[in-house]
Write a protein that holds these residues in place. Structure first.
Motif, PDB file in Angstrom:
ATOM      1  N   GLN A 115       0.881  -1.207  -0.217  1.00 39.12           N
ATOM      2  CA  GLN A 115       0.023  -0.010  -0.002  1.00 39.12           C
ATOM      3  C   GLN A 115       0.870   1.250   0.057  1.00 39.12           C
ATOM      4  O   GLN A 115       0.301   2.246  -0.268  1.00 39.12           O
ATOM      5  CB  GLN A 115      -0.840  -0.066   1.243  1.00 39.12           C
ATOM      6  N   LEU A 116       2.069   1.135   0.470  1.00 33.81           N
ATOM      7  CA  LEU A 116       3.028   2.314   0.481  1.00 33.81           C
ATOM      8  C   LEU A 116       3.882   2.454  -0.828  1.00 33.81           C
ATOM      9  O   LEU A 116       4.757   3.232  -0.748  1.00 33.81           O
ATOM     10  CB  LEU A 116       3.859   2.202   1.970  1.00 33.81           C
ATOM     11  N   LYS A 117       3.548   1.763  -1.808  1.00 38.40           N
ATOM     12  CA  LYS A 117       4.418   1.527  -3.021  1.00 38.40           C
ATOM     13  C   LYS A 117       3.682   2.465  -4.055  1.00 38.40           C
ATOM     14  O   LYS A 117       4.066   2.819  -5.018  1.00 38.40           O
ATOM     15  CB  LYS A 117       4.521   0.211  -3.572  1.00 38.40           C
ATOM     16  N   LYS A 118       2.234   2.487  -4.176  1.00 37.42           N
ATOM     17  CA  LYS A 118       1.410   3.119  -5.304  1.00 37.42           C
ATOM     18  C   LYS A 118       1.430   4.727  -5.057  1.00 37.42           C
ATOM     19  O   LYS A 118       1.876   5.302  -4.236  1.00 37.42           O
ATOM     20  CB  LYS A 118       0.067   2.619  -4.988  1.00 37.42           C
ATOM     21  N   SER A 119       1.392   5.155  -6.186  1.00 36.43           N
ATOM     22  CA  SER A 119       1.252   6.829  -6.481  1.00 36.43           C
ATOM     23  C   SER A 119       0.152   6.958  -7.622  1.00 36.43           C
ATOM     24  O   SER A 119      -0.045   6.146  -8.653  1.00 36.43           O
ATOM     25  CB  SER A 119       2.692   7.171  -6.736  1.00 36.43           C
ATOM     26  N   TYR A 120      -0.092   8.522  -7.602  1.00 39.94           N
ATOM     27  CA  TYR A 120      -1.023   8.729  -8.553  1.00 39.94           C
ATOM     28  C   TYR A 120      -0.494  10.071  -9.402  1.00 39.94           C
ATOM     29  O   TYR A 120      -1.453  10.793  -9.672  1.00 39.94           O
ATOM     30  CB  TYR A 120      -2.516   9.086  -8.192  1.00 39.94           C
ATOM     31  N   GLY A 121       0.851  10.252  -9.502  1.00 41.76           N
ATOM     32  CA  GLY A 121       1.183  11.467 -10.016  1.00 41.76           C
ATOM     33  C   GLY A 121       1.150  11.889 -11.556  1.00 41.76           C
ATOM     34  O   GLY A 121       0.784  10.810 -12.325  1.00 41.76           O
ATOM     35  N   THR A 122       1.390  13.106 -11.991  1.00 42.62           N
ATOM     36  CA  THR A 122       1.265  13.576 -13.101  1.00 42.62           C
ATOM     37  C   THR A 122       2.761  14.238 -13.370  1.00 42.62           C
ATOM     38  O   THR A 122       3.143  14.971 -12.529  1.00 42.62           O
ATOM     39  CB  THR A 122       0.371  14.646 -13.523  1.00 42.62           C
ATOM     40  N   PRO A 123       3.374  13.847 -14.305  1.00 38.92           N
ATOM     41  CA  PRO A 123       4.947  14.341 -14.429  1.00 38.92           C
ATOM     42  C   PRO A 123       4.956  15.875 -15.195  1.00 38.92           C
ATOM     43  O   PRO A 123       3.730  16.559 -15.368  1.00 38.92           O
ATOM     44  CB  PRO A 123       5.473  13.517 -15.471  1.00 38.92           C
ATOM     45  N   LEU A 124       6.122  16.415 -15.040  1.00 36.44           N
ATOM     46  CA  LEU A 124       6.340  17.647 -15.581  1.00 36.44           C
ATOM     47  C   LEU A 124       7.621  17.717 -16.456  1.00 36.44           C
ATOM     48  O   LEU A 124       8.359  17.194 -15.925  1.00 36.44           O
ATOM     49  CB  LEU A 124       6.337  18.606 -14.571  1.00 36.44           C
ATOM     50  N   ILE A 125       7.663  18.302 -17.740  1.00 38.54           N
ATOM     51  CA  ILE A 125       8.920  18.534 -18.465  1.00 38.54           C
ATOM     52  C   ILE A 125       9.295  19.712 -18.291  1.00 38.54           C
ATOM     53  O   ILE A 125       8.490  20.840 -18.304  1.00 38.54           O
ATOM     54  CB  ILE A 125       8.306  18.538 -19.911  1.00 38.54           C
ATOM     55  N   VAL A 126      10.597  19.623 -17.483  1.00 37.42           N
ATOM     56  CA  VAL A 126      11.279  21.086 -17.133  1.00 37.42           C
ATOM     57  C   VAL A 126      12.548  20.947 -17.735  1.00 37.42           C
ATOM     58  O   VAL A 126      13.357  20.037 -18.034  1.00 37.42           O
ATOM     59  CB  VAL A 126      11.612  20.902 -15.543  1.00 37.42           C
ATOM     60  N   ASN A 127      13.012  22.441 -18.050  1.00 40.60           N
ATOM     61  CA  ASN A 127      14.403  22.664 -18.632  1.00 40.60           C
ATOM     62  C   ASN A 127      15.536  22.725 -17.267  1.00 40.60           C
ATOM     63  O   ASN A 127      15.383  23.487 -16.593  1.00 40.60           O
ATOM     64  CB  ASN A 127      14.468  23.984 -19.564  1.00 40.60           C
ATOM     65  N   VAL A 128      16.143  21.550 -17.177  1.00 42.46           N
ATOM     66  CA  VAL A 128      16.917  21.499 -15.999  1.00 42.46           C
ATOM     67  C   VAL A 128      18.589  21.672 -16.529  1.00 42.46           C
ATOM     68  O   VAL A 128      18.945  20.925 -17.221  1.00 42.46           O
ATOM     69  CB  VAL A 128      17.005  20.095 -15.526  1.00 42.46           C
ATOM     70  N   ASN A 129      19.233  22.599 -16.292  1.00 42.40           N
ATOM     71  CA  ASN A 129      20.420  22.933 -16.715  1.00 42.40           C
ATOM     72  C   ASN A 129      20.676  22.868 -18.299  1.00 42.40           C
ATOM     73  O   ASN A 129      21.559  22.319 -18.720  1.00 42.40           O
ATOM     74  CB  ASN A 129      21.301  22.169 -15.946  1.00 42.40           C
ATOM     75  N   GLY A 130      19.789  23.316 -18.954  1.00 42.95           N
ATOM     76  CA  GLY A 130      19.898  23.203 -20.379  1.00 42.95           C
ATOM     77  C   GLY A 130      19.262  22.098 -21.100  1.00 42.95           C
ATOM     78  O   GLY A 130      19.393  21.888 -22.473  1.00 42.95           O
ATOM     79  N   GLN A 131      18.744  21.161 -20.189  1.00 45.39           N
ATOM     80  CA  GLN A 131      18.583  19.947 -20.828  1.00 45.39           C
ATOM     81  C   GLN A 131      16.820  19.608 -20.410  1.00 45.39           C
ATOM     82  O   GLN A 131      16.430  19.774 -19.271  1.00 45.39           O
ATOM     83  CB  GLN A 131      18.980  18.559 -20.272  1.00 45.39           C
ATOM     84  N   GLU A 132      16.147  19.082 -21.388  1.00 44.77           N
ATOM     85  CA  GLU A 132      14.863  18.890 -21.064  1.00 44.77           C
ATOM     86  C   GLU A 132      14.603  17.690 -20.506  1.00 44.77           C
ATOM     87  O   GLU A 132      15.019  16.585 -20.794  1.00 44.77           O
ATOM     88  CB  GLU A 132      13.759  18.773 -22.410  1.00 44.77           C
ATOM     89  N   GLN A 133      13.978  17.701 -19.238  1.00 50.07           N
ATOM     90  CA  GLN A 133      13.923  16.426 -18.277  1.00 50.07           C
ATOM     91  C   GLN A 133      12.522  16.135 -18.064  1.00 50.07           C
ATOM     92  O   GLN A 133      11.516  17.104 -17.864  1.00 50.07           O
ATOM     93  CB  GLN A 133      14.576  16.524 -17.237  1.00 50.07           C
ATOM     94  N   LEU A 134      12.035  14.760 -17.817  1.00 48.02           N
ATOM     95  CA  LEU A 134      10.830  14.475 -17.184  1.00 48.02           C
ATOM     96  C   LEU A 134      10.794  14.340 -15.876  1.00 48.02           C
ATOM     97  O   LEU A 134      11.642  13.422 -15.245  1.00 48.02           O
ATOM     98  CB  LEU A 134      10.407  13.152 -17.998  1.00 48.02           C
ATOM     99  N   ILE A 135      10.239  15.157 -15.146  1.00 49.30           N
ATOM    100  CA  ILE A 135      10.288  15.241 -13.671  1.00 49.30           C
ATOM    101  C   ILE A 135       9.154  14.170 -13.417  1.00 49.30           C
ATOM    102  O   ILE A 135       7.962  14.859 -13.403  1.00 49.30           O
ATOM    103  CB  ILE A 135      10.198  16.736 -13.094  1.00 49.30           C
ATOM    104  N   ALA A 136       9.284  13.233 -12.619  1.00 47.86           N
ATOM    105  CA  ALA A 136       8.256  12.303 -12.390  1.00 47.86           C
ATOM    106  C   ALA A 136       8.358  11.612 -10.517  1.00 47.86           C
ATOM    107  O   ALA A 136       8.860  10.976 -10.629  1.00 47.86           O
ATOM    108  CB  ALA A 136       8.371  11.148 -13.211  1.00 47.86           C
TER     109      ALA A 136
END
Length: 443
Positions: free
Chosen positions: A241-262
């Motif tokens: 029960q502590l392993k589940k999640s319901y998140g929505t990621p975000l694309i962010v420019n991190v130090n010049g690189q597009e990253q999926l923040i998840a």
């Protein structure tokens, strides 16, 4: 005029956020959950502050089925997802409930039919009601959730509808024709689907974090085929029960690189959205699971809540660092479902139990906490220089941004609001459990 100029510059910073819009090509007017930037900002103006069933309602449209997804809008087309539910036989339901190890209040069905509904923006008339797929003996959902809670994505005349483990469907938004359907990706949600997809170039990215398996995957937006699938690498607690999640990621420019923040259970991850390769992961340093709020970004930082039981609001710095790090925590009134909102230098968030908080985003210093009452699931909206927050009881509070709390008014539609509000031009669109409203000043 200088204070106004300073505020204006702050708002420009928050609107830019150094966040890469997750939609390329021609985006719709309101293409995804929380708007063009995915952060809950709208350029709408001249919006009403108060309304009722008899006041400032341009139209109200009763919707079929049940769903908590927010609307997407392109031109005169408003698209929403919903589900038609066939209740389970009581004896059959009792047997299935024995598997409910989480002890949550649940909704059990014999069958669910997933649908996409198109409403005319100008008149409120239902233009299309498209059956997408049907599931027999589906997984249960929490009573505060629905089978159609993830918000779809609308781009280039295509509507991408995601329903978690039940599948993903692409629809021609002009004709209602189903272009492709993928039902390959599965997990045990325990409480039903929650996270919304994001679109990056050709990748339709989804997160499935269940009690059994946890991973991030990308589908080809043109064909629905799986492009990549990456298992979460962080060590999790033994309780499923502590392993589940319901998140929505975000694309962010991190130090010049597009990253999926998840965000996932216990860990925040950064991925390469092109390949799914894990770039880094960061432990919350505390219990974090069932994460529903979507992160927001700005000032070279991310802001997110760690989920249920002991939620904590985190300020995480990523700019100029190879590994993001937590620079502040704030425990009082952290939400488990509503997402935070960044406006200029201030971070705002609403607890599930009705406490509205304003912090200095960079330092985490508290400006105020104000009890509004009620219960909240939907995420706040910044539009027309105001903040709109909607409760499960159907009350929308309108708040003036700033370091001191100022209420501008509230309005009660008398029906639960679980979906996040949206705003376009001079109108608000609010989805209750039964209907979609177009709210604007009477002409």
């Amino acid at each position: 005029m200088r204070p106004l100029l300073t505020l204006h510059r702050g708002l420009l910073i928050s609107l830019g956020l150094l966040v890469v819009c997750s939609l390329t090509s021609r985006a719709a007017d309101w293409p995804q959950w929380r708007g063009v930037d995915g952060q809950g900002h709208s350029s709408a103006t001249d919006l009403p502050i108060t309304w009722s069933e008899e006041k400032n309602v341009a139209w109200k449209t009763e919707l079929p089925g049940r769903g908590y997804s927010s609307p997407d809008v392109d031109g005169n087309l408003i698209w929403l997802t919903t589900a038609l539910e066939t209740p389970a036989d009581p004896v059959k339901a009792k047997e299935r409930l024995k598997a409910n190890t989480g002890g949550q209040p649940l909704t059990l069905l014999d069958q669910v039919e997933f649908r996409a509904v198109c409403v005319a923006r100008d008149t409120g008339k239902i233009l299309r009601d498209v059956s997408l797929m049907t599931e027999k003996d589906p997984q249960w959902v929490h009573t505060l959730n629905s089978y159609a809670s993830p918000t779809p994505i609308l781009q280039d005349g295509r509507l991408y509808c995601h329903f978690g483990t039940f599948g993903t469907v692409c629809v021609n938004s002009a004709t209602g024709e189903i272009l492709w359907r993928n039902t390959e990706l599965h997990c045990m949600h325990e409480n039903g689907p929650g996270g919304s997809p994001v679109l990056w170039k050709n990748d339709l990215i989804v997160m499935l974090d269940g009690s059994d398996v946890q991973y991030v995957a990308a589908l080809d937006k043109d064909t629905g085929k799986v492009l990549w699938k990456t298992t979460r690498s962080g060590e999790l607690r033994s309780d499923p029960q502590l392993k589940k999640s319901y998140g929505t990621p975000l694309i962010v420019n991190v130090n010049g690189q597009e990253q999926l923040i998840a965000p996932g259970a216990d860990w925040l991850y950064g991925y390469d959205p092109a390949t799914g390769r894990e770039l880094w992961k960061m432990s919350y340093g505390m219990l974090g699971f069932s994460i529903t709020p979507r992160p927001v970004a700005g000032h070279g930082m991310l802001f997110m809540s760690t989920g249920f039981m002991k939620p904590d609001m985190l300020g995480i710095r990523y700019e100029g660092q190879s590994q993001p790090e937590i620079v502040w925590h704030f425990k009082q009134g952290a939400p488990t479902m509503p997402s935070p909102l960044l406006v200029g230098d201030e971070l705002y968030f609403m607890s599930d139990g009705g406490i509205f908080t304003c912090l200095d985003a960079v330092s985490g210093k508290e400006h105020y906490r104000q009890r509004l009452g009620g219960n909240f699931s939907s995420s706040p909206l910044y539009a027309d220089g105001k903040i709109y927050v909607c409760s499960r009881e159907g009350v929308t509070h309108v708040i003036q941004p700033g370091k001191e709390f100022k209420s501008l008014g509230n309005s009660d539609l008398g029906r639960p609001i679980m979906a996040s509000p949206i705003a376009l031009d001079h109108a608000l669109f609010l989805r209750t459990d039964k209907a979609l409203y177009r709210i604007e000043k009477a002409k």
